[in-house]
Design an enzyme around this catalytic site. Structure first.
Site, PDB file in Angstrom:
ATOM      1  N   ASP A  90       0.804  -1.217   0.000  1.00  0.00           N
ATOM      2  CA  ASP A  90       0.000   0.000   0.000  1.00  0.00           C
ATOM      3  C   ASP A  90       0.844   1.277   0.000  1.00  0.00           C
ATOM      4  O   ASP A  90       2.029   1.267   0.313  1.00  0.00           O
ATOM      5  CB  ASP A  90      -0.898   0.033   1.249  1.00  0.00           C
ATOM      6  CG  ASP A  90      -2.059  -0.955   1.124  1.00  0.00           C
ATOM      7  OD1 ASP A  90      -2.019  -1.800   0.214  1.00  0.00           O
ATOM      8  OD2 ASP A  90      -2.994  -0.861   1.942  1.00  0.00           O
ATOM      9  N   HIS A 107      -6.205   3.201  -3.979  1.00  0.00           N
ATOM     10  CA  HIS A 107      -6.093   3.416  -2.533  1.00  0.00           C
ATOM     11  C   HIS A 107      -6.465   4.863  -2.194  1.00  0.00           C
ATOM     12  O   HIS A 107      -5.899   5.453  -1.281  1.00  0.00           O
ATOM     13  CB  HIS A 107      -4.674   3.072  -2.073  1.00  0.00           C
ATOM     14  CG  HIS A 107      -4.516   2.879  -0.589  1.00  0.00           C
ATOM     15  ND1 HIS A 107      -5.462   2.270   0.196  1.00  0.00           N
ATOM     16  CD2 HIS A 107      -3.504   3.215   0.254  1.00  0.00           C
ATOM     17  CE1 HIS A 107      -5.044   2.248   1.460  1.00  0.00           C
ATOM     18  NE2 HIS A 107      -3.868   2.827   1.520  1.00  0.00           N
ATOM     19  N   HIS A 147      -5.579   9.568   0.564  1.00  0.00           N
ATOM     20  CA  HIS A 147      -5.449   8.720   1.748  1.00  0.00           C
ATOM     21  C   HIS A 147      -6.238   9.280   2.935  1.00  0.00           C
ATOM     22  O   HIS A 147      -5.777   9.313   4.069  1.00  0.00           O
ATOM     23  CB  HIS A 147      -3.970   8.534   2.133  1.00  0.00           C
ATOM     24  CG  HIS A 147      -3.713   7.232   2.844  1.00  0.00           C
ATOM     25  ND1 HIS A 147      -3.827   7.092   4.200  1.00  0.00           N
ATOM     26  CD2 HIS A 147      -3.363   6.005   2.376  1.00  0.00           C
ATOM     27  CE1 HIS A 147      -3.540   5.834   4.539  1.00  0.00           C
ATOM     28  NE2 HIS A 147      -3.266   5.156   3.452  1.00  0.00           N
ATOM     29  N   HIS A 177       3.709  -2.228   3.153  1.00  0.00           N
ATOM     30  CA  HIS A 177       3.770  -0.866   2.621  1.00  0.00           C
ATOM     31  C   HIS A 177       5.086  -0.647   1.890  1.00  0.00           C
ATOM     32  O   HIS A 177       6.056  -1.337   2.154  1.00  0.00           O
ATOM     33  CB  HIS A 177       3.623   0.150   3.760  1.00  0.00           C
ATOM     34  CG  HIS A 177       2.290   0.090   4.431  1.00  0.00           C
ATOM     35  ND1 HIS A 177       2.001  -0.866   5.386  1.00  0.00           N
ATOM     36  CD2 HIS A 177       1.169   0.837   4.266  1.00  0.00           C
ATOM     37  CE1 HIS A 177       0.742  -0.692   5.795  1.00  0.00           C
ATOM     38  NE2 HIS A 177       0.214   0.331   5.127  1.00  0.00           N
TER      39      HIS A 177
HETATM   40 ZN    ZN Z   1      -2.657   3.144   3.230  1.00  0.00          ZN
END
Ligand code: ZN
Length: 522
Positions: free
Chosen positions: A353, A403, A407, A497
């Site tokens: 991510d 995503h 954010h 991540h």
């Molecule tokens: Zn995230």
């Protein structure tokens, strides 16, 4: 220097259109220009205006510089009173243009204009040349170390470049735009002034430094700097005494940027990433390997001191070894914390991510090495400038997911806000990679009815995770590996991540561990 009155020949008053010229006017044996049959004063003004508005472009060329100026910028201006006087003088009475037409029909269609004028502003021109010199000029170098027939010497071959102001102004004033409007301004070469006795000790020192090649090693990698390489590293530093400007001190120093990049090359070649050792119930399943990284010392200092170390005038060091430090193979104990270590046959998927980010490319490198495919949930506003990374993700068989744009916690936004977050990101990913995502991961996993409905309206399925090693909190490479592989965190979708080095370092052990446990990675 030029006198106050300068005769300028200006060409190309561009008013000879349509072949309907009826008159020409001559001044000082030159054709002043054409006019039409109007009031003479008006016509004269029009000629002068045309002349004044003629921006003769002069291109100037110097080292790495091309610019344009016009005579107008240098203060060029017609002296109207003189022109009026001259016209009246020619005309005596009546219409001077008609008279001229009678007198000399052959002048029709002439294109030259010549004016005596006093408007040329020498100070302005000088100022221009000064500015120009700042751009194109180069300072003469007092002395330069060089190699000549294998001998290190100080050679006066580096000359300074200056635009010659007087010659330049003469050239500008003589410029004929019909010649292609390019004036190459004359430059003067200022010879380097050396031979100072001050330089003799430096020459001696430089010879010591550069006489023999120098080898820089780090572990198994090495670079040998030739005599010429070493000479190029030597920089002369001229320092003037603030109390006495005429007193100069010259000393040898080194181009640390160049030196640093050489040292970095050696160190980077020598560096080795460690491979994890995986242990299960006291049994080594996979023997890892130790790695190498640069030691904590400043390697450039070693090289500098090595270059300067000498005895009886000779450099005593011909090899400088940059210390490297061992990075022990990290040990991953699958069973230590998990007596019932997980085994299975299912499919596990890795997801990354918050990219595209600093480590996306490195994550891709590891995945490629292990032939593993993953999903990358990218943030729309991070995409700018990383189109090639998104293309790589796609080309190497991975999946791109949405995503959100910023954010944000989407459950706090209106439906319009959610739509903006998701649809803008769809477009950005499509533009960068050529393909639009079909799945969506809500930031923080935060979702509600509205979020799910908007996602569905864009054809996006919501994809969450079942394993969260909290790698974003940088708990340490081993902890990340342990958490992914541990039994109590079993699951099929791993959340990682692309934000930190630790994740990249943990990845090989995660992949190897998952495979050791018997699971398959996508
Ligand atoms: Zn995230």
């Amino acid at each position: 220097m030029l006198g106050a009155a300068v005769q300028v020949v200006v060409l190309g008053i561009n008013s000879y259109k349509n072949n309907n010229i009826t008159l020409g006017v001559r001044l000082n044996d030159h054709i002043l220009g054409k006019v039409t049959n109007q009031d003479s004063r008006e016509q004269t003004d029009s000629i002068i205006n045309t002349y004044e508005n003629t921006t003769i472009p002069i291109a100037v060329e110097g080292t790495n510089y091309t610019g344009r100026i016009t005579l107008r910028q240098l203060g060029e201006k017609a002296d109207k009173q003189k022109v009026y006087a001259a016209l009246l003088d020619i005309g005596h009475s009546g219409n001077p243009f008609e008279q001229l037409m009678d007198q000399n029909a052959s002048l029709f269609g002439g294109r030259n204009i010549s004016l005596d004028h006093t408007g040329f502003n020498n100070a302005l021109a000088q100022q221009y040349i000064t500015t120009l010199n700042e751009k194109v000029g180069t300072k003469p170098v007092d002395a330069r170390f060089a190699l000549n027939n294998q001998v290190v010497g100080i050679y006066p071959d580096a000359k300074g470049l200056t635009v010659d102001a007087d010659a330049a102004i003469r050239k500008i004033l003589g410029a004929n735009p019909e010649d292609g409007s390019l004036v190459i301004l004359p430059v003067k070469l200022t010879p380097a002034a050396i031979t100072s006795p001050l330089l003799q000790p430096l020459l001696y020192q430089a010879r010591n430094i550069a006489e023999e090649p120098l080898t820089v090693t780090a572990s198994t990698s090495k670079i040998t700097l030739s005599q010429e390489d070493l000479i190029n590293l030597i920089v002369l530093n001229v320092v003037s005494d603030p109390d006495n400007k005429s007193k100069l001190t010259i000393r040898i120093s080194f181009d640390e940027l160049k030196l640093n990049s050489i040292v970095n090359d050696v160190v980077q070649q020598a560096a080795i990433a460690p491979e994890s050792t995986i242990v299960n119930g006291g049994q080594i399943i996979k023997q890892g390997k130790d790695g190498l990284k640069p030691a904590e010392t400043r390697p450039i200092t070693e090289v500098l001191s090595g270059l300067l170390k000498r005895q009886n005038g000779q450099r005593t060091v011909d090899t400088i070894d940059i210390p490297m430090a061992l990075v022990p193979s990290p040990v991953i104990e699958l069973a230590a914390n998990n007596p019932t270590s997980r085994t299975g046959t299912g499919m596990i998927r890795l997801t990354f991510d918050d990219g595209p980010g600093t480590y996306t490319e490195q994550v891709l490198d590891v995945l490629k090495k292990y032939n593993v495919h993953a999903t990358f949930y990218v943030i729309g506003r991070n995409i700018g400038g990383h189109a090639s990374t998104l293309q790589r993700i796609r080309n190497e068989g991975h999946t791109l997911g949405n995503h959100s744009l910023t954010h944000s916690d989407l459950t706090r936004l209106s439906r319009a806000g959610i739509l903006h977050e998701l649809s803008t990101t769809q477009t950005l990913v499509q533009q960068a990679s050529g393909v639009a995502p079909t799945s969506f991961r809500p930031p923080y996993g935060a979702q509600n009815q509205a979020v799910r409905e908007v996602a569905a309206s864009l054809g996006l399925s919501v994809d969450l995770w079942s394993v969260d090693p909290l790698d974003w909190s940088q708990p340490g490479t081993n902890a990340i590996v342990q958490r992914v592989l541990s039994h109590d965190n079993a699951g099929s979708v791993v959340l990682l991540h692309v934000l930190h080095r630790q994740t990249v370092d943990a990845l090989p052990s995660i992949i190897e561990g998952i495979r050791t446990q018997g699971y398959t990675l996508e």
